[in-house]
Design a protein around this motif. Structure first.
Motif, PDB file in Angstrom:
ATOM      1  N   TRP A  35       0.841  -1.207   0.000  1.00 25.82           N
ATOM      2  CA  TRP A  35       0.000   0.000   0.000  1.00 25.82           C
ATOM      3  C   TRP A  35       0.873   1.252   0.000  1.00 25.82           C
ATOM      4  O   TRP A  35       0.641   2.192  -0.771  1.00 25.82           O
ATOM      5  N   VAL A  36       1.879   1.274   0.863  1.00 25.30           N
ATOM      6  CA  VAL A  36       2.790   2.426   0.943  1.00 25.30           C
ATOM      7  C   VAL A  36       3.494   2.625  -0.394  1.00 25.30           C
ATOM      8  O   VAL A  36       3.625   3.752  -0.890  1.00 25.30           O
ATOM      9  N   ALA A  37       3.957   1.524  -0.994  1.00 30.47           N
ATOM     10  CA  ALA A  37       4.649   1.622  -2.278  1.00 30.47           C
ATOM     11  C   ALA A  37       3.724   2.171  -3.358  1.00 30.47           C
ATOM     12  O   ALA A  37       4.108   3.045  -4.139  1.00 30.47           O
ATOM     13  N   GLY A  38       2.483   1.672  -3.406  1.00 37.73           N
ATOM     14  CA  GLY A  38       1.541   2.141  -4.415  1.00 37.73           C
ATOM     15  C   GLY A  38       1.245   3.621  -4.286  1.00 37.73           C
ATOM     16  O   GLY A  38       1.201   4.356  -5.279  1.00 37.73           O
ATOM     17  N   HIS A  39       1.048   4.072  -3.066  1.00 36.37           N
ATOM     18  CA  HIS A  39       0.771   5.488  -2.819  1.00 36.37           C
ATOM     19  C   HIS A  39       1.965   6.352  -3.228  1.00 36.37           C
ATOM     20  O   HIS A  39       1.820   7.394  -3.884  1.00 36.37           O
ATOM     21  N   ALA A  42       2.395   6.511  -7.098  1.00 33.93           N
ATOM     22  CA  ALA A  42       1.406   7.389  -7.729  1.00 33.93           C
ATOM     23  C   ALA A  42       1.804   8.850  -7.558  1.00 33.93           C
ATOM     24  O   ALA A  42       1.688   9.648  -8.494  1.00 33.93           O
ATOM     25  N   GLU A  43       2.265   9.212  -6.376  1.00 33.98           N
ATOM     26  CA  GLU A  43       2.675  10.597  -6.132  1.00 33.98           C
ATOM     27  C   GLU A  43       3.883  10.982  -6.978  1.00 33.98           C
ATOM     28  O   GLU A  43       4.085  12.160  -7.281  1.00 33.98           O
ATOM     29  N   ARG A  44       4.693   9.995  -7.352  1.00 35.87           N
ATOM     30  CA  ARG A  44       5.870  10.249  -8.184  1.00 35.87           C
ATOM     31  C   ARG A  44       5.553  10.179  -9.674  1.00 35.87           C
ATOM     32  O   ARG A  44       6.439  10.322 -10.517  1.00 35.87           O
ATOM     33  N   GLY A  45       4.297   9.901 -10.013  1.00 37.44           N
ATOM     34  CA  GLY A  45       3.885   9.896 -11.413  1.00 37.44           C
ATOM     35  C   GLY A  45       4.116   8.593 -12.141  1.00 37.44           C
ATOM     36  O   GLY A  45       4.029   8.538 -13.375  1.00 37.44           O
ATOM     37  N   VAL A  46       4.406   7.510 -11.404  1.00 39.74           N
ATOM     38  CA  VAL A  46       4.605   6.199 -12.029  1.00 39.74           C
ATOM     39  C   VAL A  46       3.240   5.589 -12.353  1.00 39.74           C
ATOM     40  O   VAL A  46       2.334   5.620 -11.520  1.00 39.74           O
ATOM     41  N   SER A  47       3.082   5.041 -13.551  1.00 38.15           N
ATOM     42  CA  SER A  47       1.793   4.478 -13.957  1.00 38.15           C
ATOM     43  C   SER A  47       1.458   3.233 -13.144  1.00 38.15           C
ATOM     44  O   SER A  47       2.348   2.578 -12.573  1.00 38.15           O
ATOM     45  N   LEU A  48       0.173   2.880 -13.126  1.00 36.73           N
ATOM     46  CA  LEU A  48      -0.253   1.679 -12.406  1.00 36.73           C
ATOM     47  C   LEU A  48       0.342   0.427 -13.043  1.00 36.73           C
ATOM     48  O   LEU A  48       0.770  -0.498 -12.340  1.00 36.73           O
ATOM     49  N   GLY A  49       0.371   0.378 -14.369  1.00 34.85           N
ATOM     50  CA  GLY A  49       0.935  -0.777 -15.040  1.00 34.85           C
ATOM     51  C   GLY A  49       2.391  -1.001 -14.678  1.00 34.85           C
ATOM     52  O   GLY A  49       2.819  -2.136 -14.398  1.00 34.85           O
ATOM     53  N   LEU A  75      -1.664  -2.527  -3.434  1.00 36.49           N
ATOM     54  CA  LEU A  75      -0.932  -1.546  -4.238  1.00 36.49           C
ATOM     55  C   LEU A  75      -1.873  -0.777  -5.161  1.00 36.49           C
ATOM     56  O   LEU A  75      -1.773   0.454  -5.279  1.00 36.49           O
ATOM     57  N   SER A  76      -2.803  -1.469  -5.801  1.00 38.23           N
ATOM     58  CA  SER A  76      -3.714  -0.830  -6.755  1.00 38.23           C
ATOM     59  C   SER A  76      -4.631   0.178  -6.079  1.00 38.23           C
ATOM     60  O   SER A  76      -4.859   1.286  -6.592  1.00 38.23           O
ATOM     61  N   VAL A  77      -5.176  -0.200  -4.926  1.00 34.79           N
ATOM     62  CA  VAL A  77      -6.070   0.709  -4.199  1.00 34.79           C
ATOM     63  C   VAL A  77      -5.320   1.956  -3.752  1.00 34.79           C
ATOM     64  O   VAL A  77      -5.813   3.087  -3.897  1.00 34.79           O
ATOM     65  N   ALA A  78      -4.120   1.775  -3.222  1.00 33.77           N
ATOM     66  CA  ALA A  78      -3.336   2.934  -2.767  1.00 33.77           C
ATOM     67  C   ALA A  78      -2.983   3.837  -3.936  1.00 33.77           C
ATOM     68  O   ALA A  78      -3.070   5.069  -3.830  1.00 33.77           O
ATOM     69  N   TRP A  79      -2.591   3.230  -5.059  1.00 34.86           N
ATOM     70  CA  TRP A  79      -2.258   4.023  -6.247  1.00 34.86           C
ATOM     71  C   TRP A  79      -3.475   4.817  -6.719  1.00 34.86           C
ATOM     72  O   TRP A  79      -3.379   6.004  -7.029  1.00 34.86           O
TER      73      TRP A  79
END
Length: 223
Positions: A35-39, A42-49, A75-79
């Motif tokens: 979860w932390v990694a996904g969030h 996303a804040e760094r602009g990395v795509s979900l894929g 990860l997906s939910v946090a992103w």
């Protein structure tokens, strides 16, 4: 439990070391680390894929397997939450002035109608002009600075307002409670506004939400 080898660490994608350590330790906090990694991604602009592919690289490097559902889900939910939060911020506030957008003001007013509270609110409208230029529009930079300062002043006077937003090039509205303090607050705002060319008045909200939308559109066109 085991230590990550130097070879495993070398294979890890950026921002996934905590996930790898949780996997190596067979910790119950793997999903939280995902979860932390996904969030963060996303804040760094990395795509979900790309984020999911990096998660797969991590689980393969540590446990020679694809990610579990709980890991992918976390990860997906946090992103998604981080991305939606960012988009919500963009749609709610003008990045130059910090004032709520017309769309956000419109939504706040709609909420008042849905909650049957519109009758207890009104719009305080301010036209911002530079001294010596009454009725004229400001250039973009001057307008943004002027509207930002007006917004700060309005928020201090109308603390707790449903919205303080921009509805035109040089027009601000405050969705304020129509109570015994409204006139006093209006007078205070007039005194605190430094330019005499500013025009401030009260617009009552109409009987229904549709009419309120028309009123906002008219205010925006006239600014």
């Amino acid at each position: 439990m085991r230590e990550l080898s130097d070879e495993q660490r070398a294979e890890l994608p950026s921002r996934f070391e905590a996930v790898a350590e949780a996997l190596a330790e067979r910790s119950s906090y793997v999903a939280e680390a995902c979860w932390v990694a996904g969030h963060d991604l996303a804040e760094r602009g990395v795509s979900l894929g790309e984020s999911l592919e990096d998660l797969r690289t991590t689980t393969q490097a540590v446990n020679a397997r694809d990610p579990a559902f709980t890991e992918v889900h976390a990860l997906s939910v946090a992103w998604s939450e981080a991305t939606l939060g960012y988009l919500h911020t963009l749609s709610c506030a003008d990045p130059l002035t910090g004032l709520a957008t017309l769309a956000h003001v419109r939504e706040r007013i709609s909420e008042l109608y849905r909650d049957a509270r519109a009758v207890s609110h009104a719009l305080v409208v301010t036209d911002a002009h530079l001294p010596g230029n009454p009725g004229g529009k400001l250039d973009s930079i001057a307008a943004a600075r002027r509207m930002s300062l007006l917004g700060q002043t309005a928020r201090s006077v109308f603390a707790g307002a449903a919205a303080v937003g921009q509805v035109g090039h040089n027009r601000m509205v405050v969705v304020a409670a129509r109570d015994e303090t409204l006139v006093k607050r209006l007078s205070l705002l007039k005194r605190m506004v430094e330019h005499s060319a500013d025009r401030i008045w009260i617009e009552g909200l109409p009987e229904n939400d549709r009419s309120a939308g028309i009123l906002l559109d008219e205010l925006a066109r006239g600014a």
